[in-house]
Design a protein around this motif. Structure first.
Motif, PDB file in Angstrom:
ATOM      1  N   VAL A  34      32.570  34.015  34.492  1.00  0.00           N
ATOM      2  CA  VAL A  34      32.873  35.277  35.171  1.00  0.00           C
ATOM      3  C   VAL A  34      33.185  34.977  36.624  1.00  0.00           C
ATOM      4  O   VAL A  34      32.440  34.242  37.289  1.00  0.00           O
ATOM      5  CB  VAL A  34      31.699  36.271  35.081  1.00  0.00           C
ATOM      6  CG1 VAL A  34      32.027  37.562  35.818  1.00  0.00           C
ATOM      7  CG2 VAL A  34      31.356  36.570  33.621  1.00  0.00           C
ATOM      8  N   MET A  35      34.300  35.521  37.121  1.00  0.00           N
ATOM      9  CA  MET A  35      34.727  35.284  38.501  1.00  0.00           C
ATOM     10  C   MET A  35      34.409  36.503  39.369  1.00  0.00           C
ATOM     11  O   MET A  35      34.644  37.637  38.959  1.00  0.00           O
ATOM     12  CB  MET A  35      36.239  35.010  38.573  1.00  0.00           C
ATOM     13  CG  MET A  35      36.754  33.993  37.584  1.00  0.00           C
ATOM     14  SD  MET A  35      36.004  32.384  37.789  1.00  0.00           S
ATOM     15  CE  MET A  35      35.997  31.817  36.098  1.00  0.00           C
ATOM     16  N   GLU A  36      33.888  36.243  40.571  1.00  0.00           N
ATOM     17  CA  GLU A  36      33.702  37.301  41.567  1.00  0.00           C
ATOM     18  C   GLU A  36      34.991  37.382  42.377  1.00  0.00           C
ATOM     19  O   GLU A  36      35.312  36.477  43.146  1.00  0.00           O
ATOM     20  CB  GLU A  36      32.530  36.960  42.483  1.00  0.00           C
ATOM     21  CG  GLU A  36      31.171  37.015  41.811  1.00  0.00           C
ATOM     22  CD  GLU A  36      30.616  38.430  41.745  1.00  0.00           C
ATOM     23  OE1 GLU A  36      31.239  39.339  42.340  1.00  0.00           O
ATOM     24  OE2 GLU A  36      29.570  38.620  41.106  1.00  0.00           O
ATOM     25  N   LEU A  37      35.740  38.445  42.185  1.00  0.00           N
ATOM     26  CA  LEU A  37      37.061  38.568  42.799  1.00  0.00           C
ATOM     27  C   LEU A  37      37.165  39.865  43.584  1.00  0.00           C
ATOM     28  O   LEU A  37      37.267  40.942  42.996  1.00  0.00           O
ATOM     29  CB  LEU A  37      38.166  38.533  41.732  1.00  0.00           C
ATOM     30  CG  LEU A  37      38.111  37.386  40.713  1.00  0.00           C
ATOM     31  CD1 LEU A  37      39.217  37.537  39.693  1.00  0.00           C
ATOM     32  CD2 LEU A  37      38.207  36.042  41.412  1.00  0.00           C
ATOM     33  N   GLY A  38      37.102  39.756  44.898  1.00  0.00           N
ATOM     34  CA  GLY A  38      37.285  40.935  45.739  1.00  0.00           C
ATOM     35  C   GLY A  38      36.309  42.048  45.433  1.00  0.00           C
ATOM     36  O   GLY A  38      36.699  43.209  45.389  1.00  0.00           O
ATOM     37  N   GLY A  39      35.075  41.716  45.204  1.00  0.00           N
ATOM     38  CA  GLY A  39      34.063  42.731  44.955  1.00  0.00           C
ATOM     39  C   GLY A  39      33.935  43.180  43.513  1.00  0.00           C
ATOM     40  O   GLY A  39      33.149  44.073  43.206  1.00  0.00           O
ATOM     41  N   ARG A  40      34.693  42.583  42.605  1.00  0.00           N
ATOM     42  CA  ARG A  40      34.560  42.934  41.189  1.00  0.00           C
ATOM     43  C   ARG A  40      34.396  41.677  40.354  1.00  0.00           C
ATOM     44  O   ARG A  40      34.777  40.586  40.775  1.00  0.00           O
ATOM     45  CB  ARG A  40      35.755  43.750  40.700  1.00  0.00           C
ATOM     46  CG  ARG A  40      37.056  42.987  40.698  1.00  0.00           C
ATOM     47  CD  ARG A  40      38.222  43.838  40.260  1.00  0.00           C
ATOM     48  NE  ARG A  40      38.060  44.311  38.897  1.00  0.00           N
ATOM     49  CZ  ARG A  40      38.989  44.970  38.219  1.00  0.00           C
ATOM     50  NH1 ARG A  40      40.145  45.247  38.793  1.00  0.00           N
ATOM     51  NH2 ARG A  40      38.788  45.361  36.982  1.00  0.00           N
ATOM     52  N   LYS A  41      33.824  41.823  39.182  1.00  0.00           N
ATOM     53  CA  LYS A  41      33.619  40.690  38.281  1.00  0.00           C
ATOM     54  C   LYS A  41      34.684  40.721  37.195  1.00  0.00           C
ATOM     55  O   LYS A  41      34.878  41.735  36.528  1.00  0.00           O
ATOM     56  CB  LYS A  41      32.227  40.765  37.655  1.00  0.00           C
ATOM     57  CG  LYS A  41      31.108  40.574  38.667  1.00  0.00           C
ATOM     58  CD  LYS A  41      29.751  40.582  37.997  1.00  0.00           C
ATOM     59  CE  LYS A  41      28.649  40.321  39.025  1.00  0.00           C
ATOM     60  NZ  LYS A  41      27.296  40.309  38.400  1.00  0.00           N
ATOM     61  N   VAL A  42      35.382  39.587  37.033  1.00  0.00           N
ATOM     62  CA  VAL A  42      36.440  39.481  36.030  1.00  0.00           C
ATOM     63  C   VAL A  42      36.124  38.282  35.134  1.00  0.00           C
ATOM     64  O   VAL A  42      35.982  37.165  35.627  1.00  0.00           O
ATOM     65  CB  VAL A  42      37.825  39.296  36.692  1.00  0.00           C
ATOM     66  CG1 VAL A  42      38.903  39.178  35.624  1.00  0.00           C
ATOM     67  CG2 VAL A  42      38.126  40.447  37.638  1.00  0.00           C
ATOM     68  N   PRO A  43      35.995  38.497  33.819  1.00  0.00           N
ATOM     69  CA  PRO A  43      35.677  37.378  32.931  1.00  0.00           C
ATOM     70  C   PRO A  43      36.893  36.500  32.647  1.00  0.00           C
ATOM     71  O   PRO A  43      38.012  36.990  32.526  1.00  0.00           O
ATOM     72  CB  PRO A  43      35.196  38.073  31.649  1.00  0.00           C
ATOM     73  CG  PRO A  43      35.897  39.392  31.659  1.00  0.00           C
ATOM     74  CD  PRO A  43      36.037  39.782  33.105  1.00  0.00           C
ATOM     75  N   LEU A  44      36.642  35.217  32.545  1.00  0.00           N
ATOM     76  CA  LEU A  44      37.664  34.258  32.138  1.00  0.00           C
ATOM     77  C   LEU A  44      38.126  34.594  30.721  1.00  0.00           C
ATOM     78  O   LEU A  44      37.317  34.951  29.860  1.00  0.00           O
ATOM     79  CB  LEU A  44      37.067  32.850  32.155  1.00  0.00           C
ATOM     80  CG  LEU A  44      37.964  31.710  31.668  1.00  0.00           C
ATOM     81  CD1 LEU A  44      38.968  31.350  32.756  1.00  0.00           C
ATOM     82  CD2 LEU A  44      37.113  30.493  31.305  1.00  0.00           C
TER      83      LEU A  44
END
Length: 200
Positions: free
Chosen positions: A128-138
């Motif tokens: 899971v990536m922390e991207l600009g304040g949100r979590k986005v799963p691989l």
């Protein structure tokens, strides 16, 4: 190396990536069962790229690669995706890997190789990536076209596997615009090499 972008959202980046990948030479074989499908399938190729997030808060797609591994009977195409992107604008450890992108020559589900590849990448880059304040799963994405116009194929949808949730999804374009999501099943890993798929 960087291919194209930047994009503000991964949705915009995915929708831009689909026609770029499907328009590559022999990226689609058209509809299964259509005239000349078998010939188109034999000469088809898979292209793959990373969609990644940069330190300046933008999504970029790497250059495409068509390096491939084929089985001995030439029944399957498997694009070999490099583990990392060489983007000279940013330090290597600062990039966040979000989607492994590729095409399927026809509307076919994600393969065993697709599932294993993204799991191996998750062990390297995280789930899971922390991207600009949100979590986005691989996840891994496979675009497809049902068009028999190989010069200008339509982007009809994509298959997606998200290892952290186990979900297998299919996204298809709708006539009025937008995308419809269908959950096909769930992948459960019993150990590092064995899994089962529970279909919906």
């Amino acid at each position: 190396m960087p291919g194209f972008g930047p994009f503000d959202t991964f949705s915009d980046a995915l929708m831009a990536a689909c026609p770029v990948i499907l328009s590559q030479p022999h990226a689609t074989a058209g509809r299964k069962g259509a005239q000349d499908f078998n010939v188109r399938w034999r000469i088809s190729k898979e292209y793959c790229a990373w969609l990644y997030y940069t330190p300046v808060g933008k999504y970029e797609m790497s250059m495409l690669t068509d390096q491939s591994a084929q089985d001995d009977l030439d029944r399957r195409r498997s694009c070999l995706l490099p583990e990392t992107v060489d983007d000279a604008r940013f330090s290597p450890g600062s990039l966040k890997y979000v989607f492994a992108l590729h095409n399927h020559p026809y509307e076919g589900h994600l393969s065993d190789g697709d599932l294993r590849m993204i799991v191996s990448m998750g062990r390297v880059h995280g789930w899971v990536m922390e991207l600009g304040g949100r979590k986005v799963p691989l996840s891994i994405v496979a675009f497809f076209s049902n068009s028999d116009d190989l010069d200008h194929p339509s982007c009809d949808g994509f298959f997606q596997y998200i290892p952290v949730t186990g979900e297998l999804k299919k996204w298809t374009g709708e006539a009025r615009g937008g995308w419809r999501q269908e959950v096909l099943g769930t992948v459960t890993w019993q150990d590092e090499t064995h899994y089962r798929i529970d279909e919906k």
